[in-house]
Design a protein around this motif. Structure first.
Motif, PDB file in Angstrom:
ATOM      1  N   LYS A 107      -4.997   2.589   7.984  1.00 13.28           N
ATOM      2  CA  LYS A 107      -5.819   2.019   6.910  1.00 13.28           C
ATOM      3  C   LYS A 107      -5.075   0.978   6.075  1.00 13.28           C
ATOM      4  CE  LYS A 107      -9.201   4.917   7.852  1.00 13.28           C
ATOM      5  NZ  LYS A 107     -10.495   4.452   8.398  1.00 13.28           N
ATOM      6  N   ILE A 124      -3.534   5.294  -0.256  1.00 14.16           N
ATOM      7  CA  ILE A 124      -4.311   5.938   0.809  1.00 14.16           C
ATOM      8  C   ILE A 124      -3.887   7.399   0.893  1.00 14.16           C
ATOM      9  CG2 ILE A 124      -4.911   5.888   3.250  1.00 14.16           C
ATOM     10  CD1 ILE A 124      -3.849   2.873   3.107  1.00 14.16           C
ATOM     11  N   ASP A 135       0.845  -1.187   0.000  1.00 18.98           N
ATOM     12  CA  ASP A 135       0.000   0.000   0.000  1.00 18.98           C
ATOM     13  C   ASP A 135       0.883   1.241   0.000  1.00 18.98           C
ATOM     14  OD1 ASP A 135      -2.128  -1.700   0.174  1.00 18.98           O
ATOM     15  OD2 ASP A 135      -2.657  -1.219   2.246  1.00 18.98           O
ATOM     16  N   THR A 176      -3.569  -2.325   4.689  1.00 20.21           N
ATOM     17  CA  THR A 176      -3.961  -3.734   4.781  1.00 20.21           C
ATOM     18  C   THR A 176      -2.941  -4.678   4.145  1.00 20.21           C
ATOM     19  OG1 THR A 176      -5.260  -3.534   2.737  1.00 20.21           O
ATOM     20  CG2 THR A 176      -6.423  -3.179   4.824  1.00 20.21           C
ATOM     21  N   LYS A 185      -6.802   0.551  -5.933  1.00 19.34           N
ATOM     22  CA  LYS A 185      -7.863   1.166  -5.141  1.00 19.34           C
ATOM     23  C   LYS A 185      -7.325   2.437  -4.474  1.00 19.34           C
ATOM     24  CE  LYS A 185     -10.833   0.435  -1.109  1.00 19.34           C
ATOM     25  NZ  LYS A 185     -11.177  -0.484   0.007  1.00 19.34           N
ATOM     26  N   ILE A 186      -8.074   3.527  -4.543  1.00 22.96           N
ATOM     27  CA  ILE A 186      -7.707   4.754  -3.855  1.00 22.96           C
ATOM     28  C   ILE A 186      -8.678   4.987  -2.703  1.00 22.96           C
ATOM     29  CG2 ILE A 186      -7.500   7.262  -4.000  1.00 22.96           C
ATOM     30  CD1 ILE A 186      -6.566   7.013  -6.833  1.00 22.96           C
ATOM     31  N   GLU A 187      -8.119   5.129  -1.512  1.00 21.81           N
ATOM     32  CA  GLU A 187      -8.918   5.501  -0.350  1.00 21.81           C
ATOM     33  C   GLU A 187      -8.583   6.945  -0.012  1.00 21.81           C
ATOM     34  OE1 GLU A 187     -10.223   3.965   4.108  1.00 21.81           O
ATOM     35  OE2 GLU A 187      -8.843   2.794   2.876  1.00 21.81           O
ATOM     36  N   HIS A 188      -9.568   7.809  -0.180  1.00 16.80           N
ATOM     37  CA  HIS A 188      -9.366   9.250   0.003  1.00 16.80           C
ATOM     38  C   HIS A 188     -10.042   9.690   1.299  1.00 16.80           C
ATOM     39  CE1 HIS A 188     -10.732  13.557  -1.200  1.00 16.80           C
ATOM     40  NE2 HIS A 188      -9.585  13.609  -0.547  1.00 16.80           N
ATOM     41  N   ILE A 189      -9.248  10.286   2.185  1.00 20.72           N
ATOM     42  CA  ILE A 189      -9.767  10.766   3.467  1.00 20.72           C
ATOM     43  C   ILE A 189      -9.554  12.270   3.529  1.00 20.72           C
ATOM     44  CG2 ILE A 189      -9.543  10.604   5.986  1.00 20.72           C
ATOM     45  CD1 ILE A 189      -8.187   7.761   5.262  1.00 20.72           C
ATOM     46  N   TYR A 248     -11.866  10.803  -8.547  1.00 18.16           N
ATOM     47  CA  TYR A 248     -13.113  10.111  -8.863  1.00 18.16           C
ATOM     48  C   TYR A 248     -13.466  10.195 -10.350  1.00 18.16           C
ATOM     49  CZ  TYR A 248     -13.298  10.631  -3.823  1.00 18.16           C
ATOM     50  OH  TYR A 248     -12.988  10.602  -2.481  1.00 18.16           O
ATOM     51  N   ASN A 288      -3.231  -0.620  -2.789  1.00 17.55           N
ATOM     52  CA  ASN A 288      -4.055   0.507  -2.363  1.00 17.55           C
ATOM     53  C   ASN A 288      -3.198   1.763  -2.263  1.00 17.55           C
ATOM     54  OD1 ASN A 288      -6.502  -1.173  -1.552  1.00 17.55           O
ATOM     55  ND2 ASN A 288      -4.943  -2.025  -0.193  1.00 17.55           N
TER      56      ASN A 288
END
Length: 513
Positions: free
Chosen positions: A317, A271, A241, A319, A296-300, A289, A269
């Motif tokens: 976050k 993050i 990640d 994994t 996979k992009i996890e945007h916070i 987007y 991923n």
């Protein structure tokens, strides 16, 4: 495997090879190098006879997992080169954690292990093999470690826990001699002055004694002939990640994501923790987007500013088995992750930092070696350690959080290795650094703490008392030489006030849990 048992002065017994007990009563160093020449493919072990029953013979092969290593363990409370070395050596980590495997050039004659191939490679650099064995080991490791010899203190060499057994402190004659031979002549003057200033002691005889010894150099290329192939299995998968904290750099972040998209080894991923402390603000990263990504992009999005907080959110976050600590203004070549994994597997390590120059800089560190630095924008680590570690919020908006995180890793038994390849370019984009003006507890003090309390905190936590005072000496000298015509009494009074303010605030930070 060949084991040399000794009594600190001479060899008493040799196990593991025939016709070698005629070396009894010979110099330990002479025997060690002679055995290396006769048995170039062997692992060589040395052990003080008093510790023979504690020697973990079965575990040695897993401890020394590749050929370019030297490992020892000192069960005693002090080292051969005493703690006063800190007055002149702020670059080494002298406050070692003896509970875990920990980088250290301070080798011990109590127990240790090295491949014969290393001794044969460096033989030309060791002129006096009959000198005190402990001194020979320290001298060798101090010079070889920056050139790529991996040196460790490892308690696993004993099958029973042995820590800080009382012993006599090493002589200051040995200290001055070592400083003269390995740091240079100017540092024995600094060492002499430090004793005088901080201990009110005049070390005249050790000072003059050191002049009888020549400086020792090192051929940078002698270890290059040794090929590294670790038998330490550190990875069960190649999943990784990437974490990226960002604030106000949408354009540069987009380029980073494009670079990640082109990687020959894709991350699982990515993050992203986007910060904007302005009330009512919204994300600037709509392109995340609008486009398709091969990961996979996890945007916070958070209104709380601060790189330490952002990185900790991202790390929570993760994994995958590995994590790449990236930055939002990096330039990545296509094979960064692929090359990084090749290095990790070849050397059997769990934390690496890459070369990280700015666009105008030239790489001057061209050898794989253990490092005391850590970079939160150019590091890859095994994520299992993230369960115990975080970026320390005491450093938020200050300096020193990277070094602190690296030391947390080392104190967990994870060494950090520098690799000159691959290279990650740090663009140092505009609006970088501290985009939000921070207010510290000490911001309105009448006496401004200098150096920064967070820098001082690093020193209080991870340096010895002598290293802290040595840093003070260099810090004061650096400031004074800017204007050598200033009133020295006024200068000392003013600078001491700033220094003491910094120590006071750093102490409060340290104790504020």
């Amino acid at each position: 495997m060949i084991i040399i048992y000794h009594n600190k002065k001479t060899v008493q017994r040799v196990d593991g090879a025939v016709d070698l007990n005629n070396m009894k009563y010979f110099s330990i160093g002479m025997v060690l190098f002679n055995l290396a020449k006769k048995h170039p493919d062997e692992i060589l072990v040395w052990c003080d006879l008093k510790w023979e029953s504690y020697l973990n013979i079965e575990g040695i092969k897993s401890i020394i997992h590749h050929k370019k290593m030297m490992v020892s363990y000192n069960p005693y409370v002090s080292n051969l080169i005493n703690n006063n070395l800190g007055y002149v050596d702020n670059g080494s980590i002298l406050r070692s954690n003896k509970e875990v495997t920990f980088l250290s050039w301070q080798m011990s004659d109590a127990v240790g292990v090295v491949y014969a191939e290393v001794l044969n490679a460096i033989g030309s650099q060791v002129i006096n093999r009959k000198e005190d064995f402990g001194y020979l080991l320290n001298s060798l490791a101090k010079r070889a470690m920056p050139m790529g010899l991996f040196c460790y203190s490892d308690p696993r060499l004993f099958n029973t826990k042995l820590v800080d057994i009382p012993c006599d402190e090493s002589s200051n004659y040995i200290l001055f001699k070592f400083v003269k031979q390995h740091l240079g002549i100017k540092w024995i003057f600094v060492l002499f002055a430090s004793f005088l200033i901080y201990e009110r002691k005049i070390k005249l005889f050790p000072f003059f004694f050191s002049f009888f010894f020549k400086s020792r150099k090192w051929d940078k290329k002698v270890l290059d002939i040794i090929q590294v192939s670790s038998n330490n299995k550190v990875s069960n998968s190649d999943k990784i990640d990437v974490i990226i904290p960002t604030i106000g750099r949408a354009k540069y972040l987009k380029d980073v994501l494009y670079d990640l998209r082109e990687q020959s080894h894709l991350p699982n991923n990515v993050i992203i923790v986007e910060q904007n402390p302005q009330e009512g603000s919204v994300s600037e990263l709509s392109f995340i987007y609008d486009e398709k990504w091969p990961f996979k992009i996890e945007h916070i999005f958070t209104h709380q500013a601060g790189a330490c907080n952002a990185r900790n959110i991202a790390l929570s976050k993760v994994t995958s088995e590995w994590v790449f600590l990236n930055d939002d203004d990096n330039k990545l070549e296509k094979n960064v992750i692929k090359k990084a994994f090749k290095n990790i597997l070849q050397y059997g390590v769990e934390a690496i930092v890459t070369d990280y120059p700015q666009t105008f800089e030239i790489n001057s560190y061209d050898r794989v070696h253990q490092t005391t630095i850590f970079g939160s924008g150019n590091s890859i680590i095994k994520s299992i350690y993230l369960k115990k570690l975080q970026f320390n919020s005491k450093y938020e908006f200050g300096y020193g959080e990277d070094f602190d995180f690296g030391m947390q890793l080392r104190n967990s038994g994870v060494d950090v290795i520098y690799f000159p390849e691959p290279t990650i370019i740090h663009l140092k984009a505009p609006m970088g650094g501290f985009r939000i003006k921070s207010t510290f507890l000490w911001s309105n003090d009448a006496v401004v703490p200098k150096p920064s309390p967070t820098v001082m905190l690093n020193n209080l936590v991870y340096r010895t008392q002598q290293q802290l005072l040595g840093y003070k000496t260099v810090y004061f000298y650096t400031l004074f030489k800017v204007n050598i015509f200033q009133n020295p009494i006024w200068f000392l009074k003013k600078t001491n006030a700033h220094w003491n303010a910094s120590v006071n605030w750093a102490t409060m930070l340290k104790n504020n849990d």
